[in-house]
Scaffold this active site. Structure first.
Site, mmCIF file in Angstrom:
data_model
loop_
_atom_site.group_PDB
_atom_site.id
_atom_site.type_symbol
_atom_site.label_atom_id
_atom_site.label_comp_id
_atom_site.label_asym_id
_atom_site.label_seq_id
_atom_site.Cartn_x
_atom_site.Cartn_y
_atom_site.Cartn_z
ATOM 1 N N SER A 15 0.808 -1.142 -0.105
ATOM 2 C CA SER A 15 0.128 -0.115 -0.088
ATOM 3 C C SER A 15 0.864 1.223 -0.058
ATOM 4 C CB SER A 15 -0.940 -0.037 1.237
ATOM 5 O OG SER A 15 0.024 -0.116 2.381
ATOM 6 N N SER A 16 2.181 1.204 0.383
ATOM 7 C CA SER A 16 2.991 2.151 0.152
ATOM 8 C C SER A 16 4.315 2.002 -0.124
ATOM 9 C CB SER A 16 3.091 3.131 1.641
ATOM 10 O OG SER A 16 3.788 2.385 2.441
#
Length: 215
Positions: A9-10
């Site tokens: 997600s990042s």
């Protein structure tokens, strides 16, 4: 085709752990990964904007997707259920290395899909029930539901202050500062100014002869 799917997600997270797990699973089961799909994107993004969404569109019967866990596929239970249903309908198998799921067009997958669907329905009903109970409790305590009488929105706060805003603009005070002075958000101020055609007018003063001079 056998796909290895990895999602983080990042950019602070690493794909290495997921890649290692999927690779280890493939080696143990003598499976060759034909194509790796990696993406750094939140699952809350629309599916069609993700690489995984594009992958779903081109899957063929007999294809296999290997990922570490079902949560990598979607943002919530309902979306994951939709993905599983799409894959089962198109005879595509999904394998997860952590949860040890092997979901395809088989009875186990159908039972699990039914369980997921039932869980989602129960979750929706519980949320609805808690909401109704909370509203009933507030009402029983004699509290008014909705906006309290006399409460005003931020936009209403600015009503009648058009001249004051014009004065601040003439003094070349920034809109951000004006918004803070009036206790509203800058976007609320900008919207109010646009709707009321408020612009920064020239400052007018008088000279010694009483003549008006625009600056």
């Amino acid at each position: 085709m056998i796909y290895g799917y990895i999602r983080v997600s990042s950019d602070k997270q690493t794909v290495k752990n997921q890649e290692f797990e999927i690779g280890k699973f493939a080696r143990e089961h003598k499976i060759k990964i034909d194509l790796w799909i990696e993406e750094t994107i939140s699952s809350t993004k629309e599916l069609k904007k993700r690489k995984f969404g594009k992958l779903l569109e081109k899957l063929q019967p007999g294809d296999v997707i290997i990922t570490t866990e079902l949560s990598r596929l979607g943002r919530n239970l309902m979306q994951i259920m939709g993905i599983l249903n799409h894959c089962m309908t198109n005879q595509v198998k999904i394998i997860t290395t952590k949860e040890h799921y092997e979901l395809g067009d088989n009875i186990n997958a159908k039972v699990l899909a039914f369980a997921f669907g039932l869980s989602a329905e129960i979750e929706r009903n519980l949320i609805s029930q808690r909401t109704r109970e909370a509203l009933a409790r507030v009402k029983a305590e004699g509290k008014k539901l909705g906006r309290p009488i006399g409460a005003t929105s931020q936009r209403t706060k600015l009503k009648g202050k058009e001249a004051e805003i014009e004065k601040y603009l003439q003094l070349k005070i920034s809109k951000n500062k004006i918004a803070r002075m009036l206790g509203v958000h800058r976007l609320t101020l900008a919207d109010f100014m646009h709707k009321h055609n408020l612009t920064s007018l020239p400052i007018v003063s008088s000279n010694r002869d009483g003549q008006k001079i625009a600056h």
